[in-house]
Scaffold this motif. Structure first.
Motif, PDB file in Angstrom:
ATOM      1  N   TYR A 221       0.799  -1.222   0.000  1.00 37.63           N
ATOM      2  CA  TYR A 221       0.000   0.000   0.000  1.00 37.63           C
ATOM      3  C   TYR A 221       0.835   1.277   0.000  1.00 37.63           C
ATOM      4  N   ARG A 222       2.031   1.239   0.523  1.00 36.43           N
ATOM      5  CA  ARG A 222       2.884   2.421   0.504  1.00 36.43           C
ATOM      6  C   ARG A 222       4.012   2.270  -0.521  1.00 36.43           C
ATOM      7  N   GLY A 223       4.797   1.210  -0.404  1.00 37.86           N
ATOM      8  CA  GLY A 223       5.943   1.059  -1.300  1.00 37.86           C
ATOM      9  C   GLY A 223       5.563   0.898  -2.757  1.00 37.86           C
ATOM     10  N   PHE A 224       4.438   0.233  -3.027  1.00 33.51           N
ATOM     11  CA  PHE A 224       4.019  -0.006  -4.414  1.00 33.51           C
ATOM     12  C   PHE A 224       2.892   0.933  -4.841  1.00 33.51           C
ATOM     13  N   LEU A 225       1.777   0.914  -4.105  1.00 32.67           N
ATOM     14  CA  LEU A 225       0.605   1.698  -4.505  1.00 32.67           C
ATOM     15  C   LEU A 225       0.854   3.198  -4.381  1.00 32.67           C
ATOM     16  N   LEU A 226       1.264   3.650  -3.209  1.00 35.88           N
ATOM     17  CA  LEU A 226       1.451   5.085  -2.988  1.00 35.88           C
ATOM     18  C   LEU A 226       2.545   5.655  -3.879  1.00 35.88           C
ATOM     19  N   ALA A 227       3.659   4.950  -3.990  1.00 39.02           N
ATOM     20  CA  ALA A 227       4.754   5.445  -4.834  1.00 39.02           C
ATOM     21  C   ALA A 227       4.328   5.553  -6.293  1.00 39.02           C
ATOM     22  N   SER A 228       3.494   4.621  -6.748  1.00 32.45           N
ATOM     23  CA  SER A 228       3.004   4.688  -8.129  1.00 32.45           C
ATOM     24  C   SER A 228       2.046   5.853  -8.319  1.00 32.45           C
ATOM     25  N   LEU A 229       1.187   6.097  -7.335  1.00 30.84           N
ATOM     26  CA  LEU A 229       0.237   7.204  -7.445  1.00 30.84           C
ATOM     27  C   LEU A 229       0.937   8.554  -7.406  1.00 30.84           C
ATOM     28  N   VAL A 230       2.001   8.669  -6.619  1.00 37.01           N
ATOM     29  CA  VAL A 230       2.738   9.935  -6.537  1.00 37.01           C
ATOM     30  C   VAL A 230       3.345  10.305  -7.883  1.00 37.01           C
ATOM     31  N   SER A 231       3.657   9.309  -8.699  1.00 36.05           N
ATOM     32  CA  SER A 231       4.247   9.595 -10.008  1.00 36.05           C
ATOM     33  C   SER A 231       3.230  10.141 -11.003  1.00 36.05           C
ATOM     34  N   THR A 232       1.934  10.106 -10.653  1.00 43.42           N
ATOM     35  CA  THR A 232       0.903  10.579 -11.573  1.00 43.42           C
ATOM     36  C   THR A 232       0.037  11.694 -10.995  1.00 43.42           C
ATOM     37  N   MET A 233       0.157  11.976  -9.696  1.00 41.75           N
ATOM     38  CA  MET A 233      -0.654  13.016  -9.060  1.00 41.75           C
ATOM     39  C   MET A 233       0.126  13.618  -7.902  1.00 41.75           C
ATOM     40  N   SER A 234      -0.463  14.605  -7.239  1.00 45.87           N
ATOM     41  CA  SER A 234       0.203  15.213  -6.094  1.00 45.87           C
ATOM     42  C   SER A 234       0.281  14.216  -4.946  1.00 45.87           C
ATOM     43  N   TRP A 235       1.257  14.419  -4.069  1.00 53.98           N
ATOM     44  CA  TRP A 235       1.447  13.455  -2.988  1.00 53.98           C
ATOM     45  C   TRP A 235       0.275  13.490  -2.009  1.00 53.98           C
ATOM     46  N   GLN A 236      -0.389  14.640  -1.854  1.00 49.33           N
ATOM     47  CA  GLN A 236      -1.548  14.698  -0.961  1.00 49.33           C
ATOM     48  C   GLN A 236      -2.691  13.833  -1.483  1.00 49.33           C
ATOM     49  N   GLN A 237      -2.970  13.941  -2.774  1.00 48.83           N
ATOM     50  CA  GLN A 237      -4.023  13.119  -3.367  1.00 48.83           C
ATOM     51  C   GLN A 237      -3.658  11.638  -3.315  1.00 48.83           C
ATOM     52  N   ALA A 238      -2.385  11.344  -3.541  1.00 51.72           N
ATOM     53  CA  ALA A 238      -1.940   9.950  -3.507  1.00 51.72           C
ATOM     54  C   ALA A 238      -2.082   9.351  -2.113  1.00 51.72           C
ATOM     55  N   VAL A 239      -1.779  10.131  -1.090  1.00 51.94           N
ATOM     56  CA  VAL A 239      -1.908   9.646   0.289  1.00 51.94           C
ATOM     57  C   VAL A 239      -3.365   9.342   0.615  1.00 51.94           C
ATOM     58  N   VAL A 240      -4.262  10.240   0.246  1.00 51.80           N
ATOM     59  CA  VAL A 240      -5.689  10.049   0.540  1.00 51.80           C
ATOM     60  C   VAL A 240      -6.238   8.828  -0.206  1.00 51.80           C
ATOM     61  N   LEU A 241      -5.902   8.698  -1.483  1.00 51.80           N
ATOM     62  CA  LEU A 241      -6.418   7.579  -2.274  1.00 51.80           C
ATOM     63  C   LEU A 241      -5.869   6.244  -1.777  1.00 51.80           C
ATOM     64  N   SER A 242      -4.575   6.189  -1.499  1.00 56.40           N
ATOM     65  CA  SER A 242      -3.987   4.937  -1.010  1.00 56.40           C
ATOM     66  C   SER A 242      -4.515   4.581   0.373  1.00 56.40           C
ATOM     67  N   ALA A 243      -4.766   5.588   1.218  1.00 56.78           N
ATOM     68  CA  ALA A 243      -5.324   5.325   2.546  1.00 56.78           C
ATOM     69  C   ALA A 243      -6.750   4.790   2.448  1.00 56.78           C
ATOM     70  N   ALA A 244      -7.524   5.312   1.502  1.00 55.33           N
ATOM     71  CA  ALA A 244      -8.892   4.818   1.316  1.00 55.33           C
ATOM     72  C   ALA A 244      -8.891   3.366   0.844  1.00 55.33           C
ATOM     73  N   ILE A 245      -7.993   3.030  -0.072  1.00 61.69           N
ATOM     74  CA  ILE A 245      -7.899   1.641  -0.543  1.00 61.69           C
ATOM     75  C   ILE A 245      -7.404   0.731   0.579  1.00 61.69           C
ATOM     76  N   PHE A 246      -6.449   1.211   1.348  1.00 57.70           N
ATOM     77  CA  PHE A 246      -5.927   0.444   2.488  1.00 57.70           C
ATOM     78  C   PHE A 246      -7.026   0.156   3.503  1.00 57.70           C
ATOM     79  N   SER A 247      -7.839   1.152   3.800  1.00 56.53           N
ATOM     80  CA  SER A 247      -8.914   0.967   4.769  1.00 56.53           C
ATOM     81  C   SER A 247     -10.005   0.053   4.225  1.00 56.53           C
ATOM     82  N   ALA A 248     -10.366   0.237   2.957  1.00 56.58           N
ATOM     83  CA  ALA A 248     -11.416  -0.594   2.366  1.00 56.58           C
ATOM     84  C   ALA A 248     -10.993  -2.050   2.253  1.00 56.58           C
ATOM     85  N   ALA A 249      -9.689  -2.297   2.109  1.00 53.50           N
ATOM     86  CA  ALA A 249      -9.201  -3.669   1.957  1.00 53.50           C
ATOM     87  C   ALA A 249      -9.360  -4.492   3.226  1.00 53.50           C
ATOM     88  N   HIS A 250      -9.622  -3.845   4.359  1.00 54.46           N
ATOM     89  CA  HIS A 250      -9.825  -4.582   5.609  1.00 54.46           C
ATOM     90  C   HIS A 250     -11.280  -5.015   5.795  1.00 54.46           C
TER      91      HIS A 250
END
Length: 297
Positions: A221-250
């Motif tokens: 969720y951080r090393g793969f997902l978040l790092a990939s999202l940061v390469s395409t959007m701002s880091w704030q948006q990437a953090v929020v999106l990856s956190a939502a996926i991380f939470s939903a995955a539980h």
């Protein structure tokens, strides 16, 4: 007829060597013209040839993550889909049912559950490492997930871990109060039974929740997902999106808000340090605190 030989002036001699500076000093106008002309020329030359290589660290921003990712471009969502539907959901949520079917037991006792969770988590970790390895570019390896960038070397990940864990405790306390008011007691009764059953179950739970799960989830969720999202959007948006996926995955509605906050703090820690060790330490401490609270409640 005799022609007169032309008279040639003798070679002039000077009392002192010729100097352009001396000649210019005799004419103030020429001196001003040449000095201003040559000085401006050298000034222009200096401006074009001299480059200020100093950089202001404040322009780097909070996040030190870059768009240079070590895995193949376009493999993000396909790899996440394989992880979710082929590894995480079958092993994390259906694994105990498979074990009960194999052992021909309708209900597993707490100790068997804890040991089964340990084996299932190890299997998920190994399978996830193989999946991530398949997405890595040929010249890179799995250690790139833990490799610090040049910018992240200047960040103290140990201090960031301590600060992040302190902030996490504050927000978890606030979200726990809110969750208790909305849903009542949100403690996991199955986890509590495993912790109270035997010492073997306690050790198995500590290994699962504090040693295996944090590196596994942080790599995904951080090393793969978040790092990939940061390469395409701002880091704030990437953090929020990856956190939502991380939470939903539980798949826990009553804990969604708390897990979302946890994901945001872990994401900010990784963005700020560029070091996956920071988020792993915070995640491990958070899970350890959860075990202590569940055991003592």
């Amino acid at each position: 007829m005799i022609f007169a030989r032309p008279k040639v002036n003798p070679t002039p001699t000077f009392r002192r060597p010729f100097s352009r500076r001396l000649a210019l000093s005799a004419n103030p106008f020429l001196y001003y013209f040449y000095s201003s002309k040559f000085s401006s020329s050298f000034t222009v030359l200096k401006c074009h040839c001299t480059e200020d290589k100093s950089t202001d660290k404040s322009t780097q921003g909070f996040s030190v993550l870059t768009s240079d990712i070590p895995w193949k471009t376009g493999s993000l969502w396909s790899a996440m889909a394989v992880y979710m539907f082929n590894l995480h959901i079958p092993l994390g949520f259906g694994g105990l049912s498979i074990v009960a079917y194999i052992l021909n037991q309708p209900v597993l006792d707490p100790q068997t559950q804890s040991l089964s969770l340990l084996l299932l988590d190890i299997l998920e970790l190994i399978s996830t490492l193989l999946l991530l390895k398949s997405t890595i570019k040929p010249k890179n390896g799995l250690m790139n997930f833990f490799k610090s960038s040049e910018l992240s070397i200047e960040r103290n990940w140990v201090l960031a871990s301590a600060l992040g864990f302190g902030i996490l405790i504050l927000f978890v306390f606030l979200t726990s109060i809110l969750a208790d008011r909305l849903y009542g007691d949100v403690n996991n009764p199955i986890l509590k039974e495993m912790l109270l059953s035997s010492d073997i179950s306690k050790v198995a739970c500590v290994i699962v929740y504090c040693i295996i799960t944090p590196p596994l989830e942080e790599m995904v969720y951080r090393g793969f997902l978040l790092a990939s999202l940061v390469s395409t959007m701002s880091w704030q948006q990437a953090v929020v999106l990856s956190a939502a996926i991380f939470s939903a995955a539980h798949f826990s509605g009553e804990n969604f808000l708390q897990l979302f906050v946890v994901g945001c703090i872990l994401g900010c820690s990784y963005c700020g340090t560029g070091n996956l060790r920071s988020s792993i330490v915070i995640h491990s401490l958070y899970n350890a605190l959860t075990l202590i609270i569940t055991f003592s409640s």
